[in-house]
Design an enzyme around this catalytic site. Structure first.
Site, PDB file in Angstrom:
ATOM      1  N   ALA A   1      13.563 -20.299  39.319  1.00 29.31           N
ATOM      2  CA  ALA A   1      12.951 -19.836  38.067  1.00 29.31           C
ATOM      3  C   ALA A   1      12.275 -20.994  37.329  1.00 29.31           C
ATOM      4  O   ALA A   1      11.122 -20.874  36.896  1.00 29.31           O
ATOM      5  CB  ALA A   1      14.010 -19.184  37.178  1.00 29.31           C
TER       6      ALA A   1
ATOM      7  N   CYS B   1      18.960 -20.145  48.992  1.00 28.19           N
ATOM      8  CA  CYS B   1      19.115 -19.042  49.959  1.00 28.19           C
ATOM      9  C   CYS B   1      19.229 -19.574  51.389  1.00 28.19           C
ATOM     10  O   CYS B   1      19.726 -18.884  52.280  1.00 28.19           O
ATOM     11  CB  CYS B   1      17.919 -18.097  49.887  1.00 28.19           C
ATOM     12  SG  CYS B   1      17.520 -17.577  48.224  1.00 28.19           S
TER      13      CYS B   1
ATOM     14  N   ASP C   1      18.635 -16.355  37.357  1.00 30.83           N
ATOM     15  CA  ASP C   1      20.010 -15.849  37.482  1.00 30.83           C
ATOM     16  C   ASP C   1      20.809 -15.916  36.182  1.00 30.83           C
ATOM     17  O   ASP C   1      21.903 -15.363  36.108  1.00 30.83           O
ATOM     18  CB  ASP C   1      20.764 -16.653  38.550  1.00 30.83           C
ATOM     19  CG  ASP C   1      20.449 -16.191  39.956  1.00 30.83           C
ATOM     20  OD1 ASP C   1      19.480 -15.428  40.132  1.00 30.83           O
ATOM     21  OD2 ASP C   1      21.176 -16.599  40.881  1.00 30.83           O
TER      22      ASP C   1
ATOM     23  N   TYR D   1       0.542   1.700  64.173  1.00 36.31           N
ATOM     24  CA  TYR D   1       1.296   2.113  65.371  1.00 36.31           C
ATOM     25  C   TYR D   1       0.690   1.510  66.634  1.00 36.31           C
ATOM     26  O   TYR D   1      -0.515   1.597  66.861  1.00 36.31           O
ATOM     27  CB  TYR D   1       1.295   3.640  65.489  1.00 36.31           C
ATOM     28  CG  TYR D   1       1.620   4.131  66.906  1.00 36.31           C
ATOM     29  CD1 TYR D   1       2.846   3.820  67.506  1.00 36.31           C
ATOM     30  CD2 TYR D   1       0.699   4.882  67.638  1.00 36.31           C
ATOM     31  CE1 TYR D   1       3.140   4.250  68.795  1.00 36.31           C
ATOM     32  CE2 TYR D   1       0.982   5.318  68.930  1.00 36.31           C
ATOM     33  CZ  TYR D   1       2.201   4.988  69.503  1.00 36.31           C
ATOM     34  OH  TYR D   1       2.488   5.406  70.772  1.00 36.31           O
TER      35      TYR D   1
ATOM     36  N   TRP E   1       4.701   8.576  64.445  1.00 36.39           N
ATOM     37  CA  TRP E   1       5.386   8.735  63.157  1.00 36.39           C
ATOM     38  C   TRP E   1       6.400   7.600  63.072  1.00 36.39           C
ATOM     39  O   TRP E   1       7.334   7.550  63.865  1.00 36.39           O
ATOM     40  CB  TRP E   1       6.148  10.068  63.079  1.00 36.39           C
ATOM     41  CG  TRP E   1       5.283  11.282  63.021  1.00 36.39           C
ATOM     42  CD1 TRP E   1       5.057  12.169  64.024  1.00 36.39           C
ATOM     43  CD2 TRP E   1       4.544  11.769  61.897  1.00 36.39           C
ATOM     44  NE1 TRP E   1       4.219  13.173  63.617  1.00 36.39           N
ATOM     45  CE2 TRP E   1       3.885  12.951  62.292  1.00 36.39           C
ATOM     46  CE3 TRP E   1       4.359  11.315  60.581  1.00 36.39           C
ATOM     47  CZ2 TRP E   1       3.075  13.692  61.437  1.00 36.39           C
ATOM     48  CZ3 TRP E   1       3.552  12.052  59.735  1.00 36.39           C
ATOM     49  CH2 TRP E   1       2.915  13.223  60.158  1.00 36.39           C
TER      50      TRP E   1
HETATM   51  C1  LIG Z   1      24.277 -19.025  49.541  1.00 36.64           C
HETATM   52  C2  LIG Z   1      23.239 -18.228  48.799  1.00 36.64           C
HETATM   53  C3  LIG Z   1      22.330 -17.460  49.503  1.00 36.64           C
HETATM   54  C4  LIG Z   1      21.358 -16.711  48.819  1.00 36.64           C
HETATM   55  N1  LIG Z   1      20.476 -15.948  49.545  1.00 36.64           N
HETATM   56  C5  LIG Z   1      19.534 -15.233  48.892  1.00 36.64           C
HETATM   57  C6  LIG Z   1      18.579 -14.464  49.628  1.00 36.64           C
HETATM   58  O1  LIG Z   1      18.583 -14.441  50.880  1.00 36.64           O
HETATM   59  N2  LIG Z   1      17.640 -13.768  48.933  1.00 36.64           N
HETATM   60  C7  LIG Z   1      17.584 -13.791  47.555  1.00 36.64           C
HETATM   61  O2  LIG Z   1      16.701 -13.147  46.968  1.00 36.64           O
HETATM   62  N3  LIG Z   1      18.488 -14.520  46.842  1.00 36.64           N
HETATM   63  C8  LIG Z   1      19.437 -15.239  47.461  1.00 36.64           C
HETATM   64  N4  LIG Z   1      20.330 -15.991  46.750  1.00 36.64           N
HETATM   65  C9  LIG Z   1      20.228 -16.028  45.284  1.00 36.64           C
HETATM   66  C10 LIG Z   1      19.221 -17.076  44.854  1.00 36.64           C
HETATM   67  O3  LIG Z   1      19.537 -18.309  45.437  1.00 36.64           O
HETATM   68  C11 LIG Z   1      19.229 -17.179  43.339  1.00 36.64           C
HETATM   69  O4  LIG Z   1      18.873 -15.913  42.816  1.00 36.64           O
HETATM   70  C12 LIG Z   1      18.261 -18.230  42.841  1.00 36.64           C
HETATM   71  O5  LIG Z   1      18.596 -19.505  43.314  1.00 36.64           O
HETATM   72  C13 LIG Z   1      18.240 -18.243  41.320  1.00 36.64           C
HETATM   73  O6  LIG Z   1      17.385 -19.233  40.870  1.00 36.64           O
HETATM   74  P1  LIG Z   1      17.522 -19.817  39.403  1.00 36.64           P
HETATM   75  O7  LIG Z   1      16.395 -20.783  39.250  1.00 36.64           O
HETATM   76  O8  LIG Z   1      17.621 -18.732  38.414  1.00 36.64           O
HETATM   77  O9  LIG Z   1      18.929 -20.559  39.332  1.00 36.64           O
HETATM   78  P2  LIG Z   1      19.712 -21.558  40.271  1.00 36.64           P
HETATM   79  O10 LIG Z   1      19.162 -21.575  41.656  1.00 36.64           O
HETATM   80  O11 LIG Z   1      21.141 -21.230  40.067  1.00 36.64           O
HETATM   81  O12 LIG Z   1      19.398 -22.984  39.646  1.00 36.64           O
HETATM   82  C14 LIG Z   1      19.806 -23.361  38.377  1.00 36.64           C
HETATM   83  C15 LIG Z   1      19.210 -24.708  38.030  1.00 36.64           C
HETATM   84  O13 LIG Z   1      19.654 -25.077  36.733  1.00 36.64           O
HETATM   85  C16 LIG Z   1      20.183 -26.400  36.749  1.00 36.64           C
HETATM   86  N5  LIG Z   1      21.140 -26.462  35.636  1.00 36.64           N
HETATM   87  C17 LIG Z   1      22.091 -25.585  35.298  1.00 36.64           C
HETATM   88  N6  LIG Z   1      22.697 -25.965  34.152  1.00 36.64           N
HETATM   89  C18 LIG Z   1      22.077 -27.110  33.757  1.00 36.64           C
HETATM   90  C19 LIG Z   1      22.233 -27.983  32.656  1.00 36.64           C
HETATM   91  N7  LIG Z   1      23.114 -27.761  31.699  1.00 36.64           N
HETATM   92  N8  LIG Z   1      21.433 -29.073  32.605  1.00 36.64           N
HETATM   93  C20 LIG Z   1      20.509 -29.329  33.543  1.00 36.64           C
HETATM   94  N9  LIG Z   1      20.307 -28.516  34.602  1.00 36.64           N
HETATM   95  C21 LIG Z   1      21.092 -27.424  34.704  1.00 36.64           C
HETATM   96  C22 LIG Z   1      20.731 -26.553  38.154  1.00 36.64           C
HETATM   97  O14 LIG Z   1      20.857 -27.925  38.496  1.00 36.64           O
HETATM   98  C23 LIG Z   1      19.618 -25.852  38.950  1.00 36.64           C
HETATM   99  O15 LIG Z   1      18.530 -26.728  39.115  1.00 36.64           O
HETATM  100  C24 LIG Z   1      21.310 -16.745  47.398  1.00 36.64           C
HETATM  101  C25 LIG Z   1      22.247 -17.509  46.689  1.00 36.64           C
HETATM  102  C26 LIG Z   1      23.189 -18.249  47.374  1.00 36.64           C
HETATM  103  C27 LIG Z   1      24.177 -19.070  46.590  1.00 36.64           C
END
Ligand SMILES: Cc1cc2nc3c(=O)[nH]c(=O)nc-3n(C[C@H](O)[C@H](O)[C@H](O)COP(=O)(O)OP(=O)(O)OC[C@H]3O[C@@H](n4cnc5c(N)ncnc54)[C@H](O)[C@@H]3O)c2cc1C
Length: 454
Positions: free
Chosen positions: A19, A50, A288, A433, A441
């Site tokens: 994100a 992921c 997330d 197809y 189909w």
């Molecule tokens: C093992 C695994 C497999 C997955 N497989 C899939 C998949 O196949 N398909 C799919 O759609 N999704 C999958 N996901 C989910 C996907 O990884 C997450 O939805 C995605 O990573 C979310 O991204 P995000 O940027 O919201 O947060 P995150 O990836 O959780 O990153 C959060 C960021 O915030 C930083 N942070 C947090 N708090 C602080 C703070 N206080 N100060 C500074 N930095 C901070 C962290 O260091 C990190 O950089 C998987 C997740 C896991 C764990």
């Protein structure tokens, strides 16, 4: 359409994963005059979390290959990276974020617009023993390093995975590939994102590959003799094991937002509108850590997925530099590979649709993925749920061998759910197809026809 946006000012982003980096890139793209900085809790910005299971399994050999973009590429896009820094608090009145640097000092970052993209944390179930050596979670690159180091140094022969969601089953596959004998212990059905006969197919694939499934809630992890562990289950079962992976879901990481005064909503995630605004002036949130607009339910839910995090990040980045975009919402589309099987779903399960006030009817079907006379045809299992009153598709699930183009087919249905197509419209779609890949189909249309027959 590229919107016209204001240029200049300081955009500060906390969180450098899907994100946060999507937002940073979009903001720089639209507004090269904006000063964009990202505070990242670790040293792995823009890594594909992921991909962790596939790195643990050894299918991806080098962890650096998990990076969507290198640090150099991000910097060349004009994004400032503050690596290894932990944001401690936000002062929305004075528009300052305080962070802890790797040397233990605090540093203040003033901002004009702030984006919280702090992601999620691994859920910690209420049980003893989670901090014992040999017990792992999988969320961050650091978790991946710890697990890989244990696999290399201690050479464990067996593992218990607590939890049977998509990370649990992916990791059952990964650890089996690493030569471990794997047991899943879980209180709910295996991969409960799918239902009906689909769950049994996934369970069958696990069994075929030697993974034992115990239907019990894990209640404690105990240390045993010679560095071994013991996982105790609610049925009284007790499994001696070398390594435990706890994969019982994720929880929104909202501490910073909460301290800043943001409201929390669905699943305890940060409350946002579809412009990804938190309600605190000039503070956005995405990924997330936030709740997600569900297109069918027409309300916010907690649905943490990488696909959604990227899209929400893009919307937040655009709006943070003066754009005017709304997040289109999610229909919960997801897919997982378990050994040779793919299991995918989009939209609502039948019971979820009924709970939401629809009048769902479901059909299940087995079909060959392509013409049987062409070598390599495999079976596909399809489940399709639509509304009796309107004929609109509400949800679908597909399970089949990974060569069966499961996700392509599911994505057609995801498009249909997203745009509220009726089952009749799906049956009439002009799909491709040729005998090696499909039938005149397509199986999803055969399933649609079955539903229409009532
Ligand atoms: C093992 C695994 C497999 C997955 N497989 C899939 C998949 O196949 N398909 C799919 O759609 N999704 C999958 N996901 C989910 C996907 O990884 C997450 O939805 C995605 O990573 C979310 O991204 P995000 O940027 O919201 O947060 P995150 O990836 O959780 O990153 C959060 C960021 O915030 C930083 N942070 C947090 N708090 C602080 C703070 N206080 N100060 C500074 N930095 C901070 C962290 O260091 C990190 O950089 C998987 C997740 C896991 C764990």
């Amino acid at each position: 359409v590229t919107p016209k946006v204001a240029s200049g000012g300081r955009l500060l982003i906390v969180g450098g994963s899907d994100a946060g980096i999507s937002a940073a890139i979009r903001a720089r793209e639209l507004s090269p005059g904006t000063n964009v900085n990202v505070i990242v809790g670790d040293r792995f910005p823009n890594y594909s979390i992921c991909g962790l299971p596939f790195w643990v399994s050894g299918e991806v050999s080098d962890h650096r290959r998990l990076a969507h973009r290198s640090i150099g590429e991000l910097r060349r896009l004009g994004i400032g990276l503050k690596l290894g820094q932990r944001a401690l608090r936000v002062d929305p009145a004075n528009k300052v974020v305080t962070a802890l640097t790797p040397t233990g000092r605090t540093r203040s970052y003033p901002y004009d617009r702030l984006l919280l993209a702090t992601g999620a944390l691994s859920a910690r179930p209420a049980m003893e023993g989670l901090d014992l050596p040999g017990v792992f979670f999988l969320r961050w690159m650091a978790d991946g390093f710890a697990l890989r180091e244990c696999l290399a140094a201690r050479r464990p022969r067996s593992a218990v995975i607590v939890g049977s969601g998509y990370i649990g089953v992916e990791m059952a596959d990964a650890l089996t590939r690493r030569g471990l004998s794997v047991t899943i212990m879980a209180r709910s059905a295996v991969l409960k994102t799918v239902d009906g006969g689909m769950t049994e197919l996934v369970r069958g694939e696990l069994a075929k590959n030697g993974v034992r499934v115990i239907d019990a809630a894990a209640t404690a992890i105990e240390s045993g003799p010679r560095d071994r562990l013991r996982v105790v289950g609610s049925t009284g079962v007790s499994v001696p094991v070398d390594l435990v992976l706890v994969a019982t879901g994720s929880l929104p990481n909202t501490e910073l937002a909460h301290l800043a005064g943001a409201s929390l909503g669905a699943g305890g995630a940060i409350k946002v509108n579809r412009a990804m605004e938190t309600g605190i002036p000039d503070v956005f949130a995405a990924g997330d850590c936030v709740e997600t607009w569900h297109r069918l339910l027409k309300r916010n839910v907690y649905l943490p997925l990488g696909t959604t995090a990227h899209k929400q990040g893009l919307v937040a980045g655009e709006n943070a530099v003066g754009g005017n975009r709304l997040f289109s919402g999610s229909v919960g589309t997801q897919v997982v590979k378990v050994f040779d099987l793919m299991a995918a779903r989009t939209g609502l399960l039948e019971r979820e649709a009924a709970d939401a006030g629809f009048k769902p009817r479901t059909v299940e079907l087995q079909a060959w993925d392509h013409k049987r006379y062409y070598p390599g045809a495999v079976r596909l299992w399809l489940r399709l749920t639509a509304d009796e009153r309107t004929g609109t598709l509400l949800g679908s699930q597909l399970v089949g061998h990974h060569v069966a183009e499961v996700s392509k087919r599911l994505d057609i249905l995801a498009t249909a759910v997203f745009h509220r197509l009726t089952v009749e419209q799906i049956a009439a779609l002009d799909l491709s197809y040729t005998p090696p890949t499909s039938n005149p189909w397509d199986p999803i249309q055969v399933c649609a026809q079955r539903w229409l027959r009532g």
